[in-house]
Scaffold this active site. Sequence first.
Site, PDB file in Angstrom:
ATOM      1  N   LYS A 118       0.829  -1.217   0.000  1.00 48.78           N
ATOM      2  CA  LYS A 118       0.000   0.000   0.000  1.00 48.78           C
ATOM      3  C   LYS A 118       0.856   1.257   0.000  1.00 48.78           C
ATOM      4  CE  LYS A 118      -4.165  -1.959   1.746  1.00 48.78           C
ATOM      5  NZ  LYS A 118      -5.342  -2.026   1.162  1.00 48.78           N
ATOM      6  N   LYS A 201      -4.933  -8.699  -6.584  1.00 48.67           N
ATOM      7  CA  LYS A 201      -6.142  -8.936  -5.792  1.00 48.67           C
ATOM      8  C   LYS A 201      -7.260  -7.987  -6.229  1.00 48.67           C
ATOM      9  CE  LYS A 201      -6.908  -7.328  -1.624  1.00 48.67           C
ATOM     10  NZ  LYS A 201      -7.213  -7.022  -0.216  1.00 48.67           N
ATOM     11  N   LYS A 204     -11.357  -2.889  -3.278  1.00 50.19           N
ATOM     12  CA  LYS A 204     -12.353  -1.808  -3.322  1.00 50.19           C
ATOM     13  C   LYS A 204     -11.799  -0.583  -4.024  1.00 50.19           C
ATOM     14  CE  LYS A 204     -13.808  -2.554   1.407  1.00 50.19           C
ATOM     15  NZ  LYS A 204     -12.496  -2.847   2.000  1.00 50.19           N
TER      16      LYS A 204
HETATM   17  N1  AQP Z   1     -10.015 -10.054  -3.267  1.00 49.04           N
HETATM   18  C1  AQP Z   1     -10.321 -10.652  -2.122  1.00 49.04           C
HETATM   19  N2  AQP Z   1     -10.447 -11.993  -2.075  1.00 49.04           N
HETATM   20  C2  AQP Z   1     -10.758 -12.620  -0.909  1.00 49.04           C
HETATM   21  N3  AQP Z   1     -10.951 -11.962   0.253  1.00 49.04           N
HETATM   22  C3  AQP Z   1     -10.830 -10.627   0.238  1.00 49.04           C
HETATM   23  N4  AQP Z   1     -10.963  -9.706   1.203  1.00 49.04           N
HETATM   24  C4  AQP Z   1     -10.747  -8.472   0.677  1.00 49.04           C
HETATM   25  N5  AQP Z   1     -10.473  -8.570  -0.625  1.00 49.04           N
HETATM   26  C5  AQP Z   1     -10.507  -9.899  -0.935  1.00 49.04           C
HETATM   27  C6  AQP Z   1     -11.269 -10.022   2.580  1.00 49.04           C
HETATM   28  O1  AQP Z   1     -12.325  -9.189   3.014  1.00 49.04           O
HETATM   29  C7  AQP Z   1     -12.131  -8.891   4.399  1.00 49.04           C
HETATM   30  C8  AQP Z   1     -12.191  -7.410   4.599  1.00 49.04           C
HETATM   31  O2  AQP Z   1     -11.098  -6.791   3.967  1.00 49.04           O
HETATM   32  P1  AQP Z   1     -10.952  -5.233   3.999  1.00 49.04           P
HETATM   33  O3  AQP Z   1     -11.859  -4.667   2.989  1.00 49.04           O
HETATM   34  O4  AQP Z   1     -11.147  -4.747   5.377  1.00 49.04           O
HETATM   35  O5  AQP Z   1      -9.452  -4.996   3.669  1.00 49.04           O
HETATM   36  P2  AQP Z   1      -8.633  -5.263   2.356  1.00 49.04           P
HETATM   37  O6  AQP Z   1      -8.319  -6.707   2.279  1.00 49.04           O
HETATM   38  O7  AQP Z   1      -7.488  -4.308   2.372  1.00 49.04           O
HETATM   39  O8  AQP Z   1      -9.659  -4.885   1.217  1.00 49.04           O
HETATM   40  P3  AQP Z   1      -9.467  -4.064  -0.073  1.00 49.04           P
HETATM   41  O9  AQP Z   1     -10.695  -4.280  -0.875  1.00 49.04           O
HETATM   42  O10 AQP Z   1      -8.172  -4.394  -0.740  1.00 49.04           O
HETATM   43  O11 AQP Z   1      -9.498  -2.578   0.457  1.00 49.04           O
HETATM   44  P4  AQP Z   1      -8.664  -1.348  -0.014  1.00 49.04           P
HETATM   45  O12 AQP Z   1      -8.641  -1.366  -1.509  1.00 49.04           O
HETATM   46  O13 AQP Z   1      -9.378  -0.136   0.515  1.00 49.04           O
HETATM   47  O14 AQP Z   1      -7.328  -1.492   0.611  1.00 49.04           O
HETATM   48  C9  AQP Z   1     -10.780  -9.488   4.804  1.00 49.04           C
HETATM   49  O15 AQP Z   1     -11.020 -10.707   5.454  1.00 49.04           O
HETATM   50  C10 AQP Z   1     -10.096  -9.691   3.494  1.00 49.04           C
HETATM   51  O16 AQP Z   1      -9.177 -10.757   3.550  1.00 49.04           O
END
Ligand code: AQP
Length: 339
Positions: A118, A201, A204
Amino acid sequence: MTETRFTPRVFSGIKPSGGLTLGNYLGAIKRFVAMQGGGFETIYCVVDLHAITVWQDPAGLRDATREVAAGYLAAGIDPARSILFNQSQVSQHAELGWIFNCVARVGWMNRMTQFKDKAGSNAEKVSLGLYAYPSLMAADILLYHATHVPVGEDQKQHVELTRDIAAKFNHDFGVEFFPLTTPVIEGPATRVMNLRDGTKKMSKSGESDMERINMTDDADTISKKLKKARTDPAPLPETLDELEGRPEARNLVGIYAALADMTPEAVIAEHAGAGWGTFKPLLADLAVEKLAPISTEMARLMADPGEIDRILGQGAEKARSIAEPILRQTYDIVGLLRS
Ligand code: AQP
């Protein structure tokens, strides 16, 4: 330390840093729903304090917090069976987070791959909160003495760090107070990948909307995005092993399996030899069948933000009743004076 003296308790959270994706649904929410009533107390959180590690527009943050809550509810989290709340309404998270900042080591934080991803080449300019994020996450989990944390693959390292923090705290103070929490990373979709690049991955906050399915997408949009998903020219093979080196194909098979509650092996067995012109429309129909009712229900819930706020407030009260005694005991163990 055996974990048997701790109540079997699940904690997990989702950051309201944007709209929910299919990755959040398959890797987290769908599995959270399945764990309700499975012999665990279940506590699910909208982790808004984690979202602000990156700047968020205040009104947008409130909307996203309600949207994540609506996603949980629409997918089947039942506030009568699970505690559902947003993190900032339970101030004990931040308080235990500070104590864990004093337990965790800088060297441990330096090994966190998510921070490196990040922060990228901008590490000097990102917030201190982004760097300390895993120690707040450890507090989220250990504030409830949670024994199990269902997460996607990307969060495995953070749950391992949570165990390291618990072990160091217990060791430093000569207690057996915090459990060594087990990460639960199961199922065919623990890492749903970006639809335009199968090596990244699905997130969001990814740049293009076409690279993800949002839980609020309507049927046409879901269908269009899946039909346009990047693939390679070869058809589906006879065995799963043959998907090695084909990340986009592997991803679509995994998504199909998770939506249909099948194993990827069973999907391959059923569709071996199919070209993408056949498989993608089937996948699109399946995704619409499973996701459209959830997005419709989310829209209904979002139309009444007062009701969502009421549910989160009630959940926060229940969460505090577990968190407060654990935090007070932590203060006593550490030697913080309470009059
Ligand atoms: N692509 C994914 N596949 C499987 N699991 C996922 N999770 C997130 N993306 C995937 C799981 O969702 C839960 C919450 O995650 P989060 O949204 O709090 O944090 P993150 O993993 O950092 O999500 P993003 O979407 O990547 O957010 P941004 O883009 O804002 O940084 C967790 O259990 C995560 O594993």
